[in-house]
Design an enzyme around this catalytic site. Structure first.
Site, mmCIF file in Angstrom:
data_model
loop_
_atom_site.group_PDB
_atom_site.id
_atom_site.type_symbol
_atom_site.label_atom_id
_atom_site.label_comp_id
_atom_site.label_asym_id
_atom_site.label_seq_id
_atom_site.Cartn_x
_atom_site.Cartn_y
_atom_site.Cartn_z
ATOM 1 N N HIS A 32 0.855 -1.202 0.000
ATOM 2 C CA HIS A 32 0.000 0.000 0.000
ATOM 3 C C HIS A 32 0.883 1.240 0.000
ATOM 4 C CE1 HIS A 32 -3.814 2.187 0.670
ATOM 5 N NE2 HIS A 32 -3.022 3.065 1.258
ATOM 6 N N CYS A 33 1.025 1.841 -1.159
ATOM 7 C CA CYS A 33 1.757 3.095 -1.275
ATOM 8 C C CYS A 33 1.203 3.847 -2.480
ATOM 9 C CB CYS A 33 3.263 2.843 -1.402
ATOM 10 S SG CYS A 33 3.676 1.640 -2.666
ATOM 11 N N TYR A 50 -7.874 17.420 -1.508
ATOM 12 C CA TYR A 50 -6.628 17.968 -0.959
ATOM 13 C C TYR A 50 -5.610 18.079 -2.085
ATOM 14 C CZ TYR A 50 -5.058 13.076 -1.171
ATOM 15 O OH TYR A 50 -4.737 11.810 -1.614
ATOM 16 N N THR A 78 -6.826 9.537 -4.093
ATOM 17 C CA THR A 78 -8.001 10.314 -4.507
ATOM 18 C C THR A 78 -7.623 11.654 -5.142
ATOM 19 O OG1 THR A 78 -8.178 11.258 -2.287
ATOM 20 C CG2 THR A 78 -9.488 9.279 -2.765
ATOM 21 N N ARG A 125 -10.202 0.507 -6.545
ATOM 22 C CA ARG A 125 -10.428 0.956 -5.170
ATOM 23 C C ARG A 125 -11.740 1.718 -5.101
ATOM 24 N NH1 ARG A 125 -6.862 5.263 -1.709
ATOM 25 N NH2 ARG A 125 -6.954 4.229 0.314
ATOM 26 N N ARG A 131 -14.454 12.473 3.796
ATOM 27 C CA ARG A 131 -13.597 13.660 3.646
ATOM 28 C C ARG A 131 -12.731 13.557 2.382
ATOM 29 N NH1 ARG A 131 -8.528 11.843 5.190
ATOM 30 N NH2 ARG A 131 -8.731 9.958 6.440
ATOM 31 N N TYR A 158 -12.044 1.326 1.193
ATOM 32 C CA TYR A 158 -11.560 2.182 2.283
ATOM 33 C C TYR A 158 -12.769 2.827 2.933
ATOM 34 C CZ TYR A 158 -8.422 5.495 4.697
ATOM 35 O OH TYR A 158 -7.728 6.202 5.654
ATOM 36 N N ASP A 258 2.107 2.970 3.186
ATOM 37 C CA ASP A 258 1.243 4.126 2.922
ATOM 38 C C ASP A 258 2.040 5.368 2.531
ATOM 39 O OD1 ASP A 258 -1.243 5.342 2.519
ATOM 40 O OD2 ASP A 258 -1.230 6.238 4.508
ATOM 41 N N ASN A 263 -2.455 13.402 3.988
ATOM 42 C CA ASN A 263 -3.346 13.997 4.994
ATOM 43 C C ASN A 263 -2.877 13.861 6.430
ATOM 44 O OD1 ASN A 263 -5.399 14.909 3.152
ATOM 45 N ND2 ASN A 263 -5.866 12.750 2.818
HETATM 46 C C1 0GY Z 1 -4.403 6.274 2.512
HETATM 47 C C2 0GY Z 1 -5.206 7.169 3.336
HETATM 48 C C3 0GY Z 1 -5.757 8.356 3.024
HETATM 49 C C4 0GY Z 1 -5.879 8.930 1.722
HETATM 50 C C5 0GY Z 1 -6.084 8.265 0.570
HETATM 51 O O1 0GY Z 1 -6.455 8.117 -1.695
HETATM 52 C C6 0GY Z 1 -6.320 8.880 -0.741
HETATM 53 O O2 0GY Z 1 -6.393 10.104 -0.830
HETATM 54 O O3 0GY Z 1 -6.099 6.954 0.560
HETATM 55 C C7 0GY Z 1 -6.340 9.155 4.122
HETATM 56 O O4 0GY Z 1 -6.408 10.377 4.010
HETATM 57 O O5 0GY Z 1 -6.736 8.545 5.144
HETATM 58 O O6 0GY Z 1 -4.557 5.073 2.594
HETATM 59 O O7 0GY Z 1 -3.594 6.735 1.732
#
Ligand code: 0GY
Length: 312
Positions: A32-33, A50, A78, A125, A131, A158, A258, A263
């Site tokens: 997970h990265c 963001y 995201t 995903r 948020r 998620y 990660d 965030n």
């Molecule tokens: C993660 C966690 C976060 C963000 C995202 O795709 C993303 O923006 O996954 C988070 O803000 O909790 O797993 O990277």
């Protein structure tokens, strides 16, 4: 050129991480990265919630080598919406050492899905963290899941722990393997044997197609990293939760850094220290081998994996 100024308070990823004391098993996968941009080359999505700092594929691969991983799973973040170009670019430049998880919309064509497959994508995903994303109707997600099932892909989900009851039936209907990010984000301030975490464990018990990433202690921890005077375990309040999942479902767990840790606004982890968290939650060489090598290889490089253990 759009304005890609970082979200206020955003912490950059940790430059110069320590070299882990824990030696990863040969062939370990960081499952997970992310890559972020660079924004000048791969612009961030208009609908993003963001704006991150840039975190390029070459920086990701340098971290992989520094920590001792062999492979990466690059998960679409995201901030890039359903524009998977930065993630695909990372896969294409990885010498076959990275595979990916994409975000796709209902409008994607079969030919585009096939092109993602050939580039190394093995999952999509679905994000339910409010948020981070706008709402997508579940019938649209189910339609996507049914299409990607034909490619042998899986769905990564998620969500936050309080939303599991509402999402349970939808997850149960998914026709693929389902990988839950970060144990469904438990509140580690609650008792491990309390109803919230029991529901998540029950969810995994009842659904043999569900896997969990036991990742992101830095995101879940209320205790934080060890103090400089050397507390024994980093992120110690997350340890019992992750350990319970690893020991109960040793063949359905994955681990990832990660990186570059989107965030985080109070504390940015040293990725070397995150690797040192692993032996706290997977306490034997055999559990570590399954978590870091056998399980991710079975999911992402099945063609290189031996036959799975009986019953899986
Ligand atoms: C993660 C966690 C976060 C963000 C995202 O795709 C993303 O923006 O996954 C988070 O803000 O909790 O797993 O990277």
């Amino acid at each position: 050129m759009p304005d890609f100024t970082k979200t206020p308070g955003w912490l950059d990823w940790y430059a110069g991480p320590s070299r882990p004391r824990f030696r990863l098993p040969a062939g370990a996968v960081d499952a997970h990265c992310h890559v972020f941009g660079p924004g000048a080359q791969f612009p961030y999505a208009a609908e993003r919630k963001y704006t991150p700092c840039d975190a390029s594929r070459d920086q990701l691969f340098a971290l992989r080598d520094h920590l001792g991983f062999a492979r990466n799973i690059v998960v679409q973040a995201t901030c890039h919406g359903a524009d998977n170009r930065a993630m695909i670019d990372a896969l294409r430049h990885s010498d076959g050492r990275a595979r990916g998880v994409a975000t796709v919309r209902r409008s994607i064509s079969d030919a585009e899905l096939q092109a993602l497959h050939e580039a190394g994508v093995r999952g999509v995903r679905f994000n339910f963290v409010k948020r981070l994303v706008d709402f997508t109707p579940k019938d649209e997600l189910l339609e996507i899941a049914c299409r990607i099932a034909g490619l042998g892909w899986h769905v990564v989900v998620y969500f936050e722990a309080q939303d599991l009851p509402e999402l349970w039936d939808f997850f149960s209907a998914l026709p693929t393997s389902v990988v839950v990010d970060h144990m469904g984000r438990p509140d580690v301030g609650l008792p491990i044997d309390g109803p919230q975490f029991a529901l998540f464990l029950d969810f995994m018990h009842r659904h043999p197609n569900v896997w969990s990433k036991v990742s992101c202690p830095e995101r879940l921890s209320l205790a934080g990293p060890p103090a400089l005077n050397g507390e024994p375990a980093p992120y110690r309040d997350v340890v019992p939760f992750a350990r319970r999942v690893v020991e109960t479902f040793p063949d359905r767990v994955l681990w990832g850094t990660d990186w570059p840790h989107p965030n985080l606004k109070q504390h940015m982890p040293d990725d070397g220290l995150l690797v040192d968290f692993i032996p706290q939650i997977a306490t034997t060489p055999e559990l570590q081998r399954r978590l870091l090598v056998a399980n991710p290889m079975r999911l992402y490089w099945p063609e290189l994996s031996p036959a799975p253990p009986a019953g899986i």
